[in-house]
Design a protein around this motif. Structure first.
Motif, PDB file in Angstrom:
ATOM      1  N   ARG A   1      -8.399  -1.419   1.934  1.00 38.80           N
ATOM      2  CA  ARG A   1      -9.518  -0.511   2.222  1.00 38.80           C
ATOM      3  C   ARG A   1     -10.818  -1.303   2.427  1.00 38.80           C
ATOM      4  O   ARG A   1     -11.690  -0.909   3.212  1.00 38.80           O
TER       5      ARG A   1
ATOM      6  N   GLU B   1       0.827  -1.211   0.000  1.00 32.55           N
ATOM      7  CA  GLU B   1       0.000   0.000   0.000  1.00 32.55           C
ATOM      8  C   GLU B   1       0.861   1.261   0.000  1.00 32.55           C
ATOM      9  O   GLU B   1       0.519   2.259  -0.639  1.00 32.55           O
TER      10      GLU B   1
ATOM     11  N   LYS C   1      -4.476   6.843  -3.670  1.00 34.12           N
ATOM     12  CA  LYS C   1      -5.519   6.136  -2.946  1.00 34.12           C
ATOM     13  C   LYS C   1      -6.691   5.860  -3.885  1.00 34.12           C
ATOM     14  O   LYS C   1      -6.954   6.623  -4.813  1.00 34.12           O
TER      15      LYS C   1
END
Length: 715
Positions: free
Chosen positions: A485, A308, A314
């Protein structure tokens, strides 16, 4: 400063109050590693030598209080024997006893997670004030052990036996309201008021308004119950805990037995009983496996976070192609976790089905009090159903979840690529089709990878992120970040037929097919494998997966690995498929399914299954449980070893967790590699020789042979 170290400090404050503050340097959380235990001993030496103190405040300088013992230090101790394990628990037990017996009252301000040893030190304090943002608990039984620093002794004497057993056996984290109701803590305060309330509570004890001496006597005395009360209470409790835990998880029942055995004892003697119980459990294979699962999960999480960090952006907007049960599940999970998602289909009926799936899952959360209707509305509003590609140029990642057909997927992927920005990542939720092959339809194959969800999406933790030959790190990083997420466990694997999970699952199914061919009863095989620990046996599992799906995937695997996965006989599964028995999806497979009062499919046996497969199997033969397990598990083990040796998966830890999270592999066995280490490669080798006539999938790999020769293990 009264005492200072890399783990904690003791400082004198106004009013002759000392503050013991935990702040482990170089770590994001506080934990009881062996160095911290030594420093706590030094801090207590300093506190006992300090004159004029009236009270002690215990705090943490970090966002969490103390997460417990350092589990990484456990693995070396587990093979050390009972005496060394008792020595491990004894040092901090002495510390906590000294803390409890200081010549002045103590109060702890619990500002975050206080788990395991982190909660046990709180129990040794006279008073406990908890933040509204904190959680407490004793999770040790999840690791196959029991609390080893007084948890089984102090907690039942503070909150009662029934409540303490529930906390310890369930290993659940407890919220502030539950902790206050159980009287495990004395007050709850907002994070900003926590310190003030803790100091006020401590001052009340110093002023004689709160009886700390009485509390200490209660924690150090036998439990207030006579023999008759104890017999009735513990008999019922053990039965309940045994039923909930199951025979493969001895720790919860052992914890109850320890509480019962120590009920008539004082603190010191009771702690000895606890230490013996801890040592007994810590040397079991179950504890080694469950601690291994915990450590593997830590490794997997770190790898996912590292990916990540490499992500170029994002994921703020996602999309899913195909709005059936799977697409609706993906849309629900994304929206629920805060990532808005477009859900595209070519048919309004598909969109209606996807929305119905998301609505059903959200409504369940509302019914159970886990979500407000207002929040449900917000989540539903973040799912945008559409029949067009409108707005797809602003999407960060698109997950294709259409029918499992290469030609259809090629067409959909190519069409979608023309509607998205050059930066968008395109991922396929395929369970078997080569990512490299699917990428042939694309102009930007570097932006394409696999993102294989498991059904049902909301319930299954695993996501396989599959790297094709031309997949870039950027694509992998953003896809893993999206999985994070969504609250999923991402395992990055290389492209091959079946990827990792299905590639090792179908040799297991082949073992089942060969057992039935040779005369085994499918019900008997199911029962043996369920007793071994699988949540469902292979016939039942195939019904749940879908027999049509299973036959299709088996064909893909046979084509990809013909030397060991191409069978030269008609399988019972193929017979079911030819007779349109598809499993739960149409109510009949190896078993028949009728909905119960709750609307869930109830499994029943049908003689028709035996009649249909009779022309294709040998006369009914009894097999030993050991032979059934070996014939089922050895193909899975050898294929898993091949995947590791070929670099399909990076580590035994990731491989083992993929099966735990993707297939429900029994956690108490730790995974396939952990199981091989437990039974030993000599046993695996003997089984391989015994069943060599069954085909190449029963042969040891070169890597397994090398490990066997060198006396090495996978962990």
């Amino acid at each position: 400063m009264i005492y200072q170290s890399d783990a904690l400090t003791v400082e004198r404050m106004d009013g002759d109050i000392a503050e013991l503050r935990f702040d482990l340097q170089g770590e994001s959380v506080n934990k009881f590693d062996q160095a911290t235990v030594r420093h706590l001993t030094g801090a207590l030496d300093a506190l006992e030598a300090e004159t004029g103190l009236k009270g002690l405040l215990v705090t943490s300088a970090k966002p969490v209080f103390i997460v417990g013992a350092d589990i990484t230090e456990f693995t070396g101790l587990f093979g050390a024997g009972a005496d060394e394990l008792k020595g491990f628990t004894a040092v901090n037990n002495a510390n906590f006893n000294r803390l409890q017996n200081l010549p002045f009252p103590s109060c702890v301000a619990i500002n975050g997670y206080a788990l395991g040893g982190g909660f046990e030190i709180c129990l040794a304090c006279d008073f406990r004030v908890m933040s509204t943002a904190a959680k407490v608990g004793l999770p040790e039984t999840k690791l196959g052990i029991l609390p080893g620093w007084g948890g089984t002794v102090r907690l039942p004497r503070i909150i009662g036996v029934d409540e303490a057993v529930t906390w310890i056996a369930s290993a659940a984290e407890q919220r502030p309201d539950a902790a206050l109701k159980a009287r495990a803590v004395d007050a709850v305060a907002g994070p900003d008021e926590l310190r003030e309330v803790a100091l006020s509570t401590l001052q009340s004890a110093i002023d004689g308004k709160l009886d700390y001496a009485g509390r200490r006597a209660q924690k150090s005395s036998p439990l207030p119950m006579n023999d008759t009360e104890a017999m009735m209470a513990f008999f019922t409790t053990k039965q309940m805990v045994q039923q909930q835990a199951g025979k493969h998880y001895p720790a919860p029942v052992k914890a109850v037995e320890v509480i019962e055995q120590a009920r008539g004892m004082g603190l010191e003697e009771a702690l000895e009983v606890e230490a013996a119980g801890f040592a007994e459990l810590a040397v079991t294979d179950v504890a080694a496996a469950l601690v291994g699962v915990f450590l593997n999960d830590q490794l997997l999480g770190k790898k996912a976070r590292d990916w990540e960090k490499k992500a170029d952006k994002k994921v703020a907007q996602a999309a899913v192609l195909g709005a059936g049960i799977m697409g609706g599940g993906i849309a629900y999970q994304s929206a629920y976790k805060g990532v808005p998602i477009k859900m595209k289909d070519i048919d309004q009926k598909g969109l209606d089905l996807g929305l119905k799936e998301a609505n059903k899952l959200l409504a369940k959360r509302v019914d159970r009090g886990r979500m407000t209707p207002v929040k449900m509305g917000e989540v539903l509003n973040s799912i945008d159903p559409t029949l067009t590609y409108g707005g797809f140029d602003n999407v960060d990642i698109v997950v294709e979840a259409v029918v499992e057909n290469p030609k259809v997927k090629h067409a959909v992927l190519a069409e979608t690529e023309g509607q998205i920005s050059e930066d968008t990542i395109l991922a396929s939720n395929t369970s078997t089709i080569s990512i490299t092959h699917l990428a042939e339809a694309l102009k930007r194959p570097e932006n394409f990878c696999g993102m294989h969800f498991f059904n049902p999406v909301h319930a299954m933790p695993l996501v396989e992120v599959i790297r094709g030959e031309k997949t870039s790190d950027k694509a992998v990083a953003r896809t893993v970040a999206y999985a994070n997420r969504m609250g999923k466990k991402a395992v990055v694997v290389q492209d091959c037929p079946g990827f990792l999970v299905n590639r090792v699952l179908f040799p297991y199914f082949d073992g089942f097919s060969k057992l039935l061919r040779d005369g085994a009863d499918f019900q008997a095989v199911d029962k043996v494998m369920e007793r071994w620990g699988w949540p469902m046996g292979p016939a039942y599992l195939m019904d749940v997966v879908g027999i049509d799906t299973g036959v299709h995937a088996a064909g893909v695997m046979a084509e990809g690995f013909p030397d060991r996965m191409k069978l030269d006989f008609k399988t019972a599964t193929e017979v079911m498929f030819e007779n349109e028995r598809l499993g739960q999806k149409n109510g009949i497979g190896f078993y028949e399914y009728v909905e119960d009062k709750r609307g869930k499919p109830r499994k029943t046996v049908t003689e028709t299954t035996y009649e249909l497969i009779k022309p294709h199997v040998a006369e009914r033969t009894e097999f030993s449980e050991e032979d059934i397990v070996a014939r089922m598990m050895l193909p899975m083990a050898t294929e898993m070893a091949r995947c590791l040796e070929e670099g399909i998966v990076g580590t035994p830890a990731e491989a083992d967790l993929a099966l735990l999270y993707g297939l429900g592999f029994p956690p108490f066995r730790g995974g396939v590699f952990r199981w091989m280490d437990t039974v030993g490669l000599n046993y695996i080798s003997d089984a391989s020789e015994k069943f060599a006539q069954l085909g190449k999938v029963y042969e040891l790999t070169e890597g397994m042979k090398a490990k066997l020769a060198a006396g090495e293990t996978y962990y």
